[in-house]
Design a protein around this motif. Structure first.
Motif, PDB file in Angstrom:
ATOM      1  N   PHE A 286       0.728  -1.255   0.089  1.00 13.67           N
ATOM      2  CA  PHE A 286       0.078  -0.054   0.000  1.00 13.67           C
ATOM      3  C   PHE A 286       0.923   1.413  -0.137  1.00 13.67           C
ATOM      4  N   THR A 287       2.070   1.239   0.739  1.00 16.50           N
ATOM      5  CA  THR A 287       2.954   2.382   0.817  1.00 16.50           C
ATOM      6  C   THR A 287       3.518   2.689  -0.593  1.00 16.50           C
ATOM      7  N   VAL A 288       3.863   1.674  -1.243  1.00 12.15           N
ATOM      8  CA  VAL A 288       4.211   1.776  -2.689  1.00 12.15           C
ATOM      9  C   VAL A 288       3.260   2.265  -3.836  1.00 12.15           C
ATOM     10  N   ALA A 289       1.888   1.615  -3.370  1.00 10.56           N
ATOM     11  CA  ALA A 289       1.020   1.910  -4.496  1.00 10.56           C
ATOM     12  C   ALA A 289       0.827   3.741  -4.195  1.00 10.56           C
ATOM     13  N   THR A 290       0.750   4.152  -2.884  1.00  9.89           N
ATOM     14  CA  THR A 290       0.543   5.627  -2.502  1.00  9.89           C
ATOM     15  C   THR A 290       1.623   6.374  -3.214  1.00  9.89           C
ATOM     16  N   GLY A 291       2.822   5.792  -3.189  1.00 11.92           N
ATOM     17  CA  GLY A 291       3.708   6.584  -3.735  1.00 11.92           C
ATOM     18  C   GLY A 291       3.762   6.456  -5.356  1.00 11.92           C
ATOM     19  N   LEU A 292       3.261   5.524  -5.988  1.00  8.66           N
ATOM     20  CA  LEU A 292       2.890   5.537  -7.430  1.00  8.66           C
ATOM     21  C   LEU A 292       1.730   6.656  -7.750  1.00  8.66           C
ATOM     22  N   LEU A 293       0.990   6.805  -7.037  1.00  9.39           N
ATOM     23  CA  LEU A 293      -0.193   7.694  -7.386  1.00  9.39           C
ATOM     24  C   LEU A 293       0.350   9.143  -7.096  1.00  9.39           C
ATOM     25  N   ALA A 294       1.083   9.344  -6.066  1.00  7.45           N
ATOM     26  CA  ALA A 294       1.658  10.797  -5.793  1.00  7.45           C
ATOM     27  C   ALA A 294       2.620  10.990  -7.083  1.00  7.45           C
ATOM     28  N   ALA A 295       3.335  10.134  -7.589  1.00  2.00           N
ATOM     29  CA  ALA A 295       4.186  10.124  -8.746  1.00  2.00           C
ATOM     30  C   ALA A 295       3.343  10.679  -9.924  1.00  2.00           C
ATOM     31  N   ALA A 296       2.176   9.944 -10.235  1.00  4.75           N
ATOM     32  CA  ALA A 296       1.156  10.372 -11.032  1.00  4.75           C
ATOM     33  C   ALA A 296       0.793  12.045 -11.089  1.00  4.75           C
ATOM     34  N   LEU A 297       0.568  12.218  -9.674  1.00  2.00           N
ATOM     35  CA  LEU A 297       0.162  13.510  -9.659  1.00  2.00           C
ATOM     36  C   LEU A 297       1.253  14.756  -9.820  1.00  2.00           C
ATOM     37  N   VAL A 298       2.681  14.179  -9.449  1.00  3.79           N
ATOM     38  CA  VAL A 298       3.529  15.200  -9.682  1.00  3.79           C
ATOM     39  C   VAL A 298       3.513  15.196 -11.507  1.00  3.79           C
ATOM     40  N   VAL A 299       3.506  14.201 -12.083  1.00  5.87           N
ATOM     41  CA  VAL A 299       3.713  14.178 -13.489  1.00  5.87           C
ATOM     42  C   VAL A 299       2.660  15.245 -14.291  1.00  5.87           C
ATOM     43  N   THR A 300       1.421  14.888 -13.636  1.00  6.60           N
ATOM     44  CA  THR A 300       0.240  15.554 -14.079  1.00  6.60           C
ATOM     45  C   THR A 300       0.444  17.227 -13.882  1.00  6.60           C
ATOM     46  N   LEU A 301       1.046  17.563 -12.684  1.00  4.16           N
ATOM     47  CA  LEU A 301       1.253  19.096 -12.604  1.00  4.16           C
ATOM     48  C   LEU A 301       2.472  19.654 -13.357  1.00  4.16           C
ATOM     49  N   VAL A 302       3.587  18.741 -13.544  1.00  8.27           N
ATOM     50  CA  VAL A 302       4.694  19.270 -14.420  1.00  8.27           C
ATOM     51  C   VAL A 302       4.488  19.028 -15.891  1.00  8.27           C
ATOM     52  N   LEU A 303       3.982  18.058 -16.378  1.00  8.92           N
ATOM     53  CA  LEU A 303       3.896  17.542 -17.836  1.00  8.92           C
ATOM     54  C   LEU A 303       2.821  18.300 -18.560  1.00  8.92           C
ATOM     55  N   LEU A 304       1.469  18.288 -17.679  1.00  9.55           N
ATOM     56  CA  LEU A 304       0.169  18.792 -18.372  1.00  9.55           C
ATOM     57  C   LEU A 304       0.122  20.310 -18.154  1.00  9.55           C
ATOM     58  N   GLY A 305       1.050  21.047 -17.356  1.00 13.90           N
ATOM     59  CA  GLY A 305       1.014  22.653 -17.132  1.00 13.90           C
ATOM     60  C   GLY A 305      -0.351  22.939 -16.829  1.00 13.90           C
ATOM     61  N   ARG A 306      -0.640  24.052 -16.911  1.00 20.60           N
ATOM     62  CA  ARG A 306      -1.730  24.738 -16.373  1.00 20.60           C
ATOM     63  C   ARG A 306      -2.892  24.885 -17.204  1.00 20.60           C
ATOM     64  N   ARG A 307      -2.520  24.746 -18.598  1.00 20.01           N
ATOM     65  CA  ARG A 307      -3.678  24.718 -19.715  1.00 20.01           C
ATOM     66  C   ARG A 307      -4.395  23.640 -19.643  1.00 20.01           C
ATOM     67  N   GLY A 308      -4.195  22.529 -19.064  1.00 21.04           N
ATOM     68  CA  GLY A 308      -5.187  21.397 -18.924  1.00 21.04           C
ATOM     69  C   GLY A 308      -5.302  20.664 -19.939  1.00 21.04           C
ATOM     70  N   SER A 309      -5.028  20.571 -21.183  1.00 23.28           N
ATOM     71  CA  SER A 309      -5.471  19.353 -21.460  1.00 23.28           C
ATOM     72  C   SER A 309      -6.433  19.238 -22.764  1.00 23.28           C
ATOM     73  N   GLY A 310      -5.944  18.926 -23.823  1.00 23.61           N
ATOM     74  CA  GLY A 310      -6.819  18.547 -24.656  1.00 23.61           C
ATOM     75  C   GLY A 310      -7.416  20.017 -25.390  1.00 23.61           C
ATOM     76  N   SER A 311      -6.326  20.878 -25.217  1.00 20.11           N
ATOM     77  CA  SER A 311      -6.857  22.134 -25.790  1.00 20.11           C
ATOM     78  C   SER A 311      -6.525  22.309 -27.210  1.00 20.11           C
ATOM     79  N   ALA A 312      -6.985  23.301 -27.920  1.00 20.53           N
ATOM     80  CA  ALA A 312      -6.727  23.302 -29.334  1.00 20.53           C
ATOM     81  C   ALA A 312      -5.093  23.548 -29.538  1.00 20.53           C
ATOM     82  N   ALA A 313      -4.621  24.150 -28.504  1.00 19.08           N
ATOM     83  CA  ALA A 313      -3.086  24.488 -28.687  1.00 19.08           C
ATOM     84  C   ALA A 313      -2.337  23.327 -28.769  1.00 19.08           C
ATOM     85  N   ASP A 314      -2.877  22.099 -28.038  1.00 18.54           N
ATOM     86  CA  ASP A 314      -1.995  21.035 -27.962  1.00 18.54           C
ATOM     87  C   ASP A 314      -2.540  19.813 -28.712  1.00 18.54           C
ATOM     88  N   ALA A 315      -3.800  19.768 -28.533  1.00 19.87           N
ATOM     89  CA  ALA A 315      -4.321  18.472 -29.142  1.00 19.87           C
ATOM     90  C   ALA A 315      -4.172  18.198 -30.684  1.00 19.87           C
TER      91      ALA A 315
END
Length: 512
Positions: A440-469
């Motif tokens: 469970f500890t490792v699983a929590t860490g993997l989800l935390a890593a997913a959260l970090v990647v979301t904040l860093v890689l997807l940026g503030r624009r969010g997703s699927g916008s015309a500028a990116d998609a």
């Protein structure tokens, strides 16, 4: 919603339900299968691995086949293969027979699953109707998982394990018959538009070998010669596939789809998130059975609140929140809830109470109803009309990779920690609990890593916008259309495709 559209939605949902039921039912029937057919402990996991290898390895190819020869054709063929394989599995009299039938079930599931998103887009072109259809289809996953776990225990206890496969037959026959009448005909873009045979051989071989390698890690170890050699061959095949796609006149996987940072990020986040969510899918069920002494039926009923929570959020809230706040905000919120749910499990006591120690996690796990649809939206954001099946196949493929990695990592961590605790003098139940808490500890860490990647890689624009998609050849308006339709993948991913891998985790722990 008109009757023809409603009928089509029922057909698509029935197909998903059949696949999901099969996965979750097998989980609770494995001990009976082992006793009846004489499976050796190491052999038993292949009732799951055979399915997972075929399913994960063929998704990308199946998605492209739908684009080329018609999604309706591929969907019907997949359901025919799955139904026939279910008959063979139910009639199995030995390990080899059942393993072969499970492989065929994986082939059928890959064909049917990979093209569902494209069909849903065709049937529901309007926004409001599509949102309703997506919610209904997504909630099928949660319902199927909970029904499967309870039904699997009842069928196995009252009849026999053979009926966990036979139950697919009437559903499959009705689904195929109805699909022939109500699903729209589509001719595809033709084999000349993308019949890259060499690319198909390279990617299918690479994916199958890669998943085969990962599911064997729990038995052979990460650093064993077998693991390292097979992994190297798998990587070489996939590298050859990428090279081939950069040169082929009609590539199986046009590399332009990876120009979108949103699409790349969504698939990476999905692998991390699904790997972590196995902390809930697998380890909680194992903890309840092996430590708390729950039976198969009781375990299914205990997991029911989680399925209801995920399905309810997916059906009632996810689409509305994504429309208002954007999929990135919804994704971040869902990941925070999931990480919190699994963090609670890192402190589970040996004599845990359901209401005080497990039910809070069952409620917070509703974050999965936000995460999975948002990821599907982002993962499909670069899909033009001609590439919808391909993008869906890619998205489902990364799901399978994430699930296989989750099984390998969490099973190995739990087994290692349990062995160490036993050697230190802990009782059997204390050692098992210690192993599950480590997972469970490792699983929590993997989800935390997913959260970090979301904040860093997807940026503030969010997703699927015309500028990116819009990176596909004929993207434009079709991008938004397919992005919205991808919500349908939602709960099905966790409740259905994830479940077979959960069986593997149980088999890996059987010796503990």
């Amino acid at each position: 919603m008109s009757f023809p559209k409603l009928a089509a939605l029922v057909v698509l949902s029935a197909s998903a339900l059949m696949t999901i039921l099969d996965g979750s039912i097998v989980t609770v029937a494995m001990p009976a299968i082992q006793r009846d057919l004489g499976f050796a402990p190491a052999q038993l996991s292949w009732t799951v691995n055979a399915y997972l290898i075929a399913f994960g390895g063929l998704l990308l190819l199946a998605g492209r086949a739908g684009d080329l020869i018609g999604r309706r054709t591929v969907f019907i063929a997949g359901n025919v293969v799955f139904t026939g394989a279910s008959v063979l599995a139910g009639l199995a009299t030995g390990p080899g027979w059942l393993i072969a039938a499970r492989f065929l079930q994986g082939v059928g599931s890959a064909l049917a699953t990979a093209v569902v998103l494209g069909i849903l887009v065709t049937v529901f072109p309007e926004g409001r109707e599509r949102a309703t259809a997506i919610g209904v289809f997504s909630s099928t996953g949660a319902a199927g998982a909970s029904i499967g776990q309870v039904l699997g225990g009842v069928l196995t206890d009252m009849l026999s394990w053979h009926w966990i496969f036979f139950i697919n037959v009437p559903i499959g026959v009705v689904t195929v018959a109805a699909a022939l009448r109500v699903l729209p005909r589509d001719r595809g873009i033709g084999m000349r538009a993308g019949a890259d045979v060499l690319g198909a051989v390279l990617v299918t071989g690479g994916l199958m070998l890669g998943i085969y390698t990962v599911v064997g890690i729990a038995d052979h170890g990460w650093a064993s010669a077998r693991t390292l050699i097979l992994a190297a061959v798998s990587v070489a095949l996939l590298a050859g596939f990428v090279f081939r796609q950069s040169r082929a006149r009609t590539p199986l996987l046009p590399l332009r789809i990876f120009r979108s940072r949103t699409v790349v990020g969504a698939n990476l986040i999905q692998m991390l998130a699904l790997s972590g969510m196995f902390g809930f899918q697998i380890m909680v069920a194992l903890f309840m059975q092996k430590v708390l002494g729950y039976g198969a039926t009781a375990t299914g009923l205990a997991m029911l609140p989680a399925a209801v929570a995920i399905g309810g959020v997916s059906l009632l809230l996810s689409a509305r929140l994504s429309t208002r706040f954007g999929p990135r905000v919804v994704l971040v919120t869902g990941l925070v809830l999931l990480a919190g749910a699994l963090a609670l499990l890192t402190r589970l006591p040996v004599h845990a109470g359901y209401l005080t120690d497990l039910l809070p996690t069952m409620v917070l796990i509703a974050g999965g109803g936000l995460v999975l649809p948002a990821l599907a939206t982002l993962g499909m954001s670069a899909a033009g009309a001609a590439d919808a099946g391909l993008a869906g196949g890619l998205f489902n493929t990364t799901q399978q990779i994430g699930m296989a990695l989750g099984v390998a990592v969490l099973s190995t961590v739990a087994a290692g920690r349990t062995a160490a605790a036993t050697a230190a003098g802990a009782t059997a139940l204390e050692a098992l609990t210690s192993g599950y808490r480590a997972a469970f500890t490792v699983a929590t860490g993997l989800l935390a890593a997913a959260l970090v990647v979301t904040l860093v890689l997807l940026g503030r624009r969010g997703s699927g916008s015309a500028a990116d998609a819009p990176v596909a050849a004929d993207a434009g308006a079709a991008d938004a259309e397919h992005a919205g339709a991808a919500l349908a993948t939602g709960v099905e991913t966790v409740a259905g495709s994830a479940t077979p891998a959960a069986d593997d985790g149980e088999a890996a722990h059987a010796r503990l």
